[in-house]
Design an enzyme around this catalytic site. Structure first.
Site, short mmCIF file in Angstrom:
data_model
loop_
_atom_site.label_atom_id
_atom_site.label_comp_id
_atom_site.label_asym_id
_atom_site.label_seq_id
_atom_site.Cartn_x
_atom_site.Cartn_y
_atom_site.Cartn_z
N TYR A 1 0.85 -1.18 0.00
CA TYR A 1 0.00 0.00 0.00
C TYR A 1 0.89 1.24 0.00
O TYR A 1 1.87 1.31 0.75
CB TYR A 1 -0.90 0.02 1.25
CG TYR A 1 -1.66 1.31 1.41
CD1 TYR A 1 -2.93 1.46 0.87
CD2 TYR A 1 -1.09 2.41 2.07
CE1 TYR A 1 -3.62 2.65 0.98
CE2 TYR A 1 -1.76 3.61 2.18
CZ TYR A 1 -3.03 3.73 1.63
OH TYR A 1 -3.70 4.92 1.74
N GLU B 1 -3.73 7.67 -3.75
CA GLU B 1 -3.62 6.34 -3.15
C GLU B 1 -3.34 5.28 -4.21
O GLU B 1 -4.01 5.25 -5.25
CB GLU B 1 -4.92 6.01 -2.42
CG GLU B 1 -4.80 4.85 -1.47
CD GLU B 1 -6.09 4.62 -0.71
OE1 GLU B 1 -6.09 4.80 0.53
OE2 GLU B 1 -7.10 4.27 -1.33
#
Ligand code: GDP
Ligand code: MN
Length: 404
Positions: free
Chosen positions: A122, A210
Site C-alpha cells: 500500500y 492512493e
C-alpha cells in the site's frame, strides 16, 4: 473533485510512475478490442466509478436486488470473455463498501494488461491537518483498506511527513522502502515512485493520492495497480488545474450538489427527510444536530452563506423541494449579513414559482427580523413560526409526521 482510476493513471504516466498498459471501453465490443490490442494472455476488466472497494463489490440489475456479477474487477483470458464481462458490468450499478446502497452505474471499464503479482503493498498520501503537512503512508498490507489496517494493526503503517517546499527527502523515501522490506532493483524503483508520488501530490493539489495495491511483480518490478486521486476543489475553482478539471466526470457527482455549487451554495445531500435551509456552516451543523436530537433526520446540509441574494435563496429553496424524500422544510436563519427580509422575500418569490406541498417551519432571528416576519405573514403562505431552534426542530419533525 475525484478522478477515475484510468485518469489517475494517465497522470501517473506523466510522472514516470509505472502502470500497466490499458484501454478505456464504453461498450462490450470496445472491451474485446482492448483485449486484442493488449495481446493477452490475461487482462483485467475494471469498473470505473468514483468509489473504492470495486474488487469486492457486486454488480446488480437495475432493481438493485438481483446479482449480475460478483466483483467489479475481473480477470479475463480472451477477447470474448472481456466482452462478456463488460456486458455484465456496463450500464449497471456497482455497489461497494464506499458507493452507498444505490451503488454507481458503471459507464466505462478499463481493460488493463494482467500482471503477475508477487506482493501487494500500500502507498498513499493525504494531508495531515493536525500537523499541517502532507504525509506519505505505506504498508505491506496491500489490497486491504488502509482504514482497516490502521484499526487492527497501526504499527504496520509507516508514515513520513514531508515539507511542501522541500519535497520528500531521499532518506525518507529510503526509510519507507526499508520498512517495506524491499531490496535491490525493487528498492530503487520504489524509491523513484515515492519521490514521484509526493511531487505529484503537491503539484496537482491533491487531497488524496492512493495506490492500493502497489504491486511487486514476479520479476521484481514495482507497478501501480490501482490509482485513486482526489483534488482540492479550491484548486479547481481557482483554475489552477485546467488539465485535471477537463477530466471532471459530473455524472459521478451528486447532481443537486453540483447545481448548488454553480449558484455558490454549500450543499451536501444526506439520507434523511427534513430539508434544511440555514445560513452559516456552524449554524447548519448545529441545525442538523438538533434535528437528530429531536428524533428526526436531515435530508441535507445547506449553507446559503452570509451574502446570499434573493436569487440564491430562491434557488436553494427549489433545490430542497426538488428532493422527493423531503417531507418538511426547516428554515433556520440568523440574519447578520444576510438580512431576514431578503431571505423572507426569496422564500415568498420561490413559493410563487414552485408548487409547495410540504410544511415549512421558519425560525428567523437577527437583522431586520421584524420586516422579515411581516413579509412572511403578509404573503399568506402557510408557514409555522418557531420560537427558537429546539422549538423549530420539534415542530418540523411533527409537521413531517415523523414524531418519535
Ligand atoms: P478496488 O477494489 O476498487 O480497490 O480495485 P483494485 O484496482 O485495487 O483491484 C482489486 C484487486 O484486483 C487488486 O487488489 C488485485 O488483487 C486485483 N487485480 C487488479 N489488477 C490485477 C492484475 O492485473 N492481475 C491480478 N492477478 N490481479 C489484479
Ligand atoms: Mn484498490
Amino acid at each position: 473533485m475525484n478522478l477515475h482510476e484510468f485518469q489517475a493513471k494517465e497522470v501517473f504516466r506523466k510522472y514516470g510512475i509505472p502502470v500497466s498498459a490499458g484501454h478505456v471501453a464504453e461498450t462490450p465490443d470496445q472491451a474485446a478490442d482492448a483485449f486484442a490490442k493488449l495481446g493477452g494472455p490475461v487482462a483485467v476488466v475494471k469498473s470505473q466509478i468514483h468509489a473504492g472497494g470495486r474488487g469486492k463489490g457486486t454488480v446488480y440489475e437495475k432493481d438493485l436486488k438481483t446479482v449480475r456479477l460478483q466483483g467489479g474487477v475481473k480477470l479475463v483470458r480472451s477477447a470474448a470473455e472481456a466482452k462478456e464481462i463488460a456486458s455484465k458490468i456496463l450500464g449497471y450499478p456497482l455497489v461497494t463498501k464506499q458507493s452507498g446502497p444505490h451503488g454507481r452505474v458503471v459507464r466505462r471499464v478499463y481493460v488493463e494488461a494482467g500482471c503477475e503479482i508477487d506482493r501487494e503493498l500500500y502507498l498513499g498520501a493525504v494531508l495531515d491537518r493536525k500537523i499541517g503537512k502532507p504525509v506519505l503512508m505505506a504498508s505491506t498490507q496491500g489490497g486491504m483498506e488502509v482504514e482497516e489496517v490502521a484499526a487492527k494493526d497501526p504499527e504496520a503503517i509507516v508514515k513520513e511527513h514531508w515539507d511542501v517546499g522541500l519535497g520528500l527527502q531521499g532518506y525518507q523515501a529510503r526509510r519507507v522502502a526499508y520498512a517495506l522490506g524491499l531490496s535491490g532493483e525493487t528498492f530503487k524503483q520504489f524509491f523513484k515512485m515515492a519521490m514521484a508520488v509526493t511531487r505529484m501530490f503537491v503539484e496537482k493539489d491533491c487531497t488524496l493520492l492512493e495506490i492500493n495495491p502497489l504491486v511487486v511483480t514476479k520479476k521484481g518490478d514495482v507497478v501501480a495497480l490501482d490509482g485513486k486521486m482526489g483534488i482540492d476543489d479550491r484548486a479547481i475553482e481557482l483554475k489552477k488545474q485546467a488539465e485535471l478539471e477537463a477530466m471532471r466526470d459530473v455524472s459521478e457527482e451528486d447532481p443537486v450538489e453540483y447545481e448548488a455549487a454553480s449558484y455558490g451554495l454549500n450543499y451536501v445531500s444526506m439520507e434523511g427527510n427534513i430539508g434544511c435551509m440555514v445560513n452559516g456552516a456552524g449554524l447548519a451543523m448545529s441545525t442538523m444536530d438538533i434535528i437528530k436530537q429531536a428524533g428526526g433526520a436531515p435530508a441535507n446540509f445547506l449553507d446559503v452563506g452570509g451574502g446570499a441574494n434573493k436569487d440564491q435563496v430562491k434557488k436553494a429553496f427549489k433545490l430542497l423541494l426538488a428532493n422527493p424524500e423531503v417531507k418538511a422544510l426547516f428554515i433556520n436563519i440568523f440574519g447578520g449579513i444576510l438580512r431576514c427580509d431578503v431571505l423572507a422575500q426569496g422564500i415568498v418569490d420561490a413559493v410563487k414559482e414552485v408548487d409547495v406541498k410540504i410544511p415549512i417551519v421558519v425560525r428567523l432571528e437577527g437583522t431586520n427580523v421584524e420586516i422579515g416576519r411581516q413579509i412572511l405573514k403578509d404573503s399568506g403562505l402557510k408557514i409555522t413560526a418557531a420560537a427558537d431552534m429546539a422549538d423549530g426542530a420539534r415542530k418540523v419533525i411533527e409537521a413531517a409526521g415523523l414524531k418519535r
